[in-house]
Design an enzyme around this catalytic site. Structure first.
Site, PDB file in Angstrom:
ATOM      1  N   ALA A  88     -15.334   8.269 -39.755  1.00 48.71           N
ATOM      2  CA  ALA A  88     -16.311   9.056 -40.373  1.00 48.71           C
ATOM      3  C   ALA A  88     -17.378   8.674 -39.905  1.00 48.71           C
ATOM      4  O   ALA A  88     -18.156   9.842 -40.043  1.00 48.71           O
ATOM      5  CB  ALA A  88     -15.272   9.717 -41.629  1.00 48.71           C
ATOM      6  N   ASP A 109     -11.615   9.854 -44.149  1.00 43.46           N
ATOM      7  CA  ASP A 109     -12.328  10.424 -43.124  1.00 43.46           C
ATOM      8  C   ASP A 109     -12.941  11.954 -44.576  1.00 43.46           C
ATOM      9  O   ASP A 109     -13.554  11.985 -43.937  1.00 43.46           O
ATOM     10  CB  ASP A 109     -11.036  11.400 -42.064  1.00 43.46           C
ATOM     11  CG  ASP A 109     -10.812  10.716 -41.193  1.00 43.46           C
ATOM     12  OD1 ASP A 109     -11.772   9.554 -40.016  1.00 43.46           O
ATOM     13  OD2 ASP A 109      -9.289  10.129 -41.119  1.00 43.46           O
TER      14      ASP A 109
HETATM   15  O1  MRU Z   1     -10.029   9.909 -34.688  1.00 41.67           O
HETATM   16  P1  MRU Z   1     -10.761   8.740 -35.157  1.00 41.67           P
HETATM   17  O2  MRU Z   1      -9.922   7.406 -34.926  1.00 41.67           O
HETATM   18  O3  MRU Z   1     -12.007   9.755 -36.005  1.00 41.67           O
HETATM   19  O4  MRU Z   1     -10.020   8.727 -37.391  1.00 41.67           O
HETATM   20  C1  MRU Z   1     -10.131   8.160 -37.976  1.00 41.67           C
HETATM   21  C2  MRU Z   1     -10.693   7.201 -38.201  1.00 41.67           C
HETATM   22  O5  MRU Z   1     -10.684   6.424 -37.963  1.00 41.67           O
HETATM   23  C3  MRU Z   1      -9.154   7.115 -39.212  1.00 41.67           C
HETATM   24  O6  MRU Z   1      -9.001   7.877 -40.237  1.00 41.67           O
HETATM   25  C4  MRU Z   1     -10.354   5.828 -40.566  1.00 41.67           C
HETATM   26  O7  MRU Z   1      -9.327   4.862 -41.240  1.00 41.67           O
HETATM   27  C5  MRU Z   1     -10.640   6.948 -41.486  1.00 41.67           C
HETATM   28  S1  MRU Z   1     -12.648   6.451 -40.899  1.00 41.67           S
HETATM   29  C6  MRU Z   1     -13.455   4.910 -41.256  1.00 41.67           C
END
Ligand code: MRU
Length: 372
Positions: A55, A249
């Site tokens: 995010a 996110d």
């Molecule tokens: O689909 P992604 O890799 O963009 O997923 C988001 C994430 O990296 C995670 O859900 C994460 O734990 C939170 S964002 C720091």
């Protein structure tokens, strides 16, 4: 993050050419490739195809996207003649779940609209994009400092025995900049001489845990073990997890947490076994408009081939192979929502709070106008 004497960032602007560059996270850990992002289409592709992900980094990339959209405009007074607003809206639509995306686009676009000539608009867009990257890096460091107190307390209780922390997906510096969010307390604990060991969920389907978190931790010398996504419950039952820290996110102001698919099951297992379950996040990942995470947070559904195919290294080459029968359909739900009642607390840049509306708003009183 300083790893093996090299200072790495997930996104940066080349000092001489001004070109926006990113680490292509699809290629890690076996290949290290840098991509240039030169157009709004490049930015959208990078976010959608997960060249960049996580995010806070999606937000930073989107902010540079608005800068690139401004650069492409020539009409001095009305950028919309050159499609500025429609480009901003296209960037916002690149992925649905991470709230940092819309936050960053709106913040930069608002500043751009406040300026009266092209040069000033472009200059403010660039300044804001850089400011957002710095702000998130600063948030990560503060999250680390607050989260460190939790780890230090467990280390004291265990009389210096290693503190075992389980994390899911990648909420490290690749996803955020600087120390990451979920990993920040871990990196700071290691820097402060606390013995830590990290259980790294592989995080199917795209394996952000085994590909990215393991790579990051390894480069920083943090002891870790990659485990299957289903191993966490077993380890918790046997007292081998002291603490869970994950990223998010999008989190509602009432404390419901959207994070990578599988997080909810970890929270259930942690609850059942009395293991503290913390979520580390900067305030930019709170959605101050949503109350009910499970009903209101949009959950991205991605290409089924991400589930059907697995990528890995063989004979020095990265290959993709199919696992299920070729004719079997697959579903790819990219995130789930962990209800606030399963979350022990939030580690934010302003401190640690409970996962309740009242406690969150106590830390962020300027948001008290959130709808009830
Ligand atoms: O689909 P992604 O890799 O963009 O997923 C988001 C994430 O990296 C995670 O859900 C994460 O734990 C939170 S964002 C720091």
């Amino acid at each position: 993050m300083t790893t093996n004497t090299t200072k790495l960032l997930p996104i940066w602007q080349d000092e001489t050419s001004g070109i926006v560059k990113v680490i292509d996270q699809r290629k890690l850990p076996h290949d290290f490739v840098v991509l240039e992002l030169n157009s709004v289409d490049d930015i959208i592709m990078a976010i959608r195809e997960m060249v960049v992900r996580g995010a806070p980094l999606i937000g930073q990339t989107a902010a540079y996207g608005v800068y690139i959209a401004a650069l492409a405009c020539t009409s001095n007074r009305d950028f919309d003649e050159d499609g500025f607003t429609s480009n901003c809206n296209r960037i916002k639509a690149a992925r649905p779940t991470a709230v940092n995306l819309a936050w960053a686009v709106d913040r930069v676009a608002t500043r751009v609209r406040g300026e009266h000539n092209s040069a000033a608009k472009v200059a403010i867009a660039q300044k804001e994009a850089v400011a957002i990257a710095r702000y998130e890096a600063d948030n990560c460091r503060k999250i680390g400092e607050h989260g460190l107190t939790l780890i230090a307390e467990i280390a004291r209780r265990k009389s210096g025995e290693p503190v075992n922390i389980l994390t899911h997906c990648n909420a490290g510096w690749l996803a955020c900049g600087e120390y990451g969010t979920a990993t920040a307390p871990i990196y700071l604990a290691a820097e402060n001489g606390i013995d830590v060991h990290v259980w790294v969920d592989e995080t199917r389907p795209l394996n952000q845990g085994s590909r990215l978190t393991a790579w990051e931790l390894g480069r920083s010398g943090v002891p870790h073990t990659v485990i299957t996504d289903n191993a966490g419950g077993h380890l918790m039952q046997h007292g081998r997890v002291d603490l869970v820290i994950v990223g998010t996110d999008r989190t509602t102001y009432t404390g419901d947490v959207a994070n990578k698919i599988g997080t909810y099951l970890k929270a259930l297992a942690a609850h059942d076994n009395g293991v503290p379950f913390y979520v580390a996040l900067p305030s930019t990942t709170f959605d101050w408009t949503l109350r009910d995470g499970a009903r209101e947070i949009p959950i991205e559904e991605r290409d089924a081939d991400e589930v059907r195919m697995v990528q890995g290294l063989k004979g020095g080459k990265t290959l993709s192979v199919m696992v299920p029968p070729a004719e079997s359909p697959a579903g790819n739900y990219a995130f789930d929502v962990t209800p606030a009642r399963l979350v022990t607390g939030f580690i934010t840049e302003r401190g640690i709070c409970k996962a309740t509306e009242a406690d969150i708003l106590k830390l962020f009183p300027e948001k008290t106008s959130a709808p009830s």
